[in-house]
Design an enzyme around this catalytic site. Structure first.
Site, PDB file in Angstrom:
ATOM      1  CG  MET A   1      -1.743  -1.239   1.379  1.00  0.00           C
ATOM      2  SD  MET A   1      -2.707  -1.203   2.870  1.00  0.00           S
ATOM      3  CE  MET A   1      -4.286  -0.810   2.205  1.00  0.00           C
ATOM      4  CB  CYS A   2       1.590   4.101   0.262  1.00  0.00           C
ATOM      5  SG  CYS A   2       0.080   4.353   1.220  1.00  0.00           S
ATOM      6  NE  ARG A   3       4.783   0.943  -3.764  1.00  0.00           N
ATOM      7  CZ  ARG A   3       5.470  -0.185  -3.550  1.00  0.00           C
ATOM      8  NH1 ARG A   3       6.243  -0.690  -4.504  1.00  0.00           N
ATOM      9  NH2 ARG A   3       5.395  -0.792  -2.386  1.00  0.00           N
TER      10      ARG A   3
ATOM     11  CG  ASN B   1      -0.336   3.439  -4.811  1.00  0.00           C
ATOM     12  OD1 ASN B   1      -0.496   2.931  -3.717  1.00  0.00           O
ATOM     13  ND2 ASN B   1       0.407   2.873  -5.762  1.00  0.00           N
TER      14      ASN B   1
END
Length: 247
Positions: A1-3, A41
């Site tokens: 989850m997320c970058r 995202n």
């Protein structure tokens, strides 16, 4: 989850983290290649940078709760926002967490910026965090790190050779993971002169350059030089070089 991604070194524009690389954060917001949890995202984005022309050391921050590709003003801003220390992130919200600017990285206090890629049970942070700006788990993690930085950290054998920023990340990550073994705790933080990151449950890479270093959840391009950070490791970069050590 997320970058997330960051640069430390000679001044560069934020566009070199976001738009210019083939697989920069803009591309990673809708088509990440190495993301293990979630496929898009689109729950917000943010970035922070340091302007040496300002009288105070606090970073400048820009956050939105919309997808990165939906902000028509971002390309122009990213071209002119230039610094020797940059941090940017795109968000895939943990189920049940709010989608709002206050829940979007980077979080900041004083001279520090912090981003979180992962998830953690907030109960694992109740004894670590105070003053979080949002109910989301990432904001609680940021509050825990900022609290440790304000209070000062006592070095442990795992972190004795790194600075206060690395010590704070290591203490919070290992403490939260002890209470939530399923937590994913990839943190990325900076203070304008130091860059620290943890790999705990998701991917992290670094790429040295003659004038600095890139650190990112996944490579921003297919060029050579990207090196994977082993899981459960701490990365610390300064003007003197880069070090990776176990957590």
């Amino acid at each position: 989850m997320c970058r997330h991604a960051a640069w430390l070194g000679a001044p560069r524009p934020l566009a070199e983290l976001i738009h210019e690389p083939e697989h920069g954060l803009l591309r990673q917001s809708y088509a990440p290649r190495r993301q293990r949890h979630g496929t898009v995202n689109a729950d917000g984005f943010g970035m922070g940078w340091y302007d040496p022309g300002l009288a105070t050391p606090e970073p400048i921050r820009y956050r939105r709760s919309i997808p990165m590709w939906a902000d028509a003003n971002l390309p122009g801003l990213a071209r002119v926002a230039r610094s020797g220390c940059l941090l940017a992130a795109v968000r895939c919200a943990t189920v049940g967490m709010p989608v709002e600017e206050s829940a979007t990285a980077p979080f900041t206090e004083g001279r520090w910026l912090l981003s979180h890629n992962g998830r953690v049970d907030r109960d694992a942070l109740r004894d670590l965090a105070e003053g979080a700006e949002s109910a989301c788990d990432s904001a609680w993690l940021a509050a825990a790190v900022f609290h440790r930085l304000r209070a000062g950290c006592s070095p442990t054998p795992a972190t004795a050779s790194v600075n206060a920023l690395g010590e704070a990340l290591a203490e919070v990550v290992t403490g939260a993971a002890a209470k939530d073994p399923d937590a994913r705790l990839n943190l990325l933080a900076c203070d304008g002169v130091t860059l620290a990151a943890t790999a705990w449950g998701d991917t992290l890479f670094h790429r040295p350059h003659p004038d600095g270093v890139l650190v990112a959840s996944e490579p921003l391009c297919d060029g050579p030089g990207w090196q994977a950070v082993p899981d459960r490791s701490l990365l610390l970069a300064t003007a003197d070089g880069l070090r990776v050590q176990p957590l």
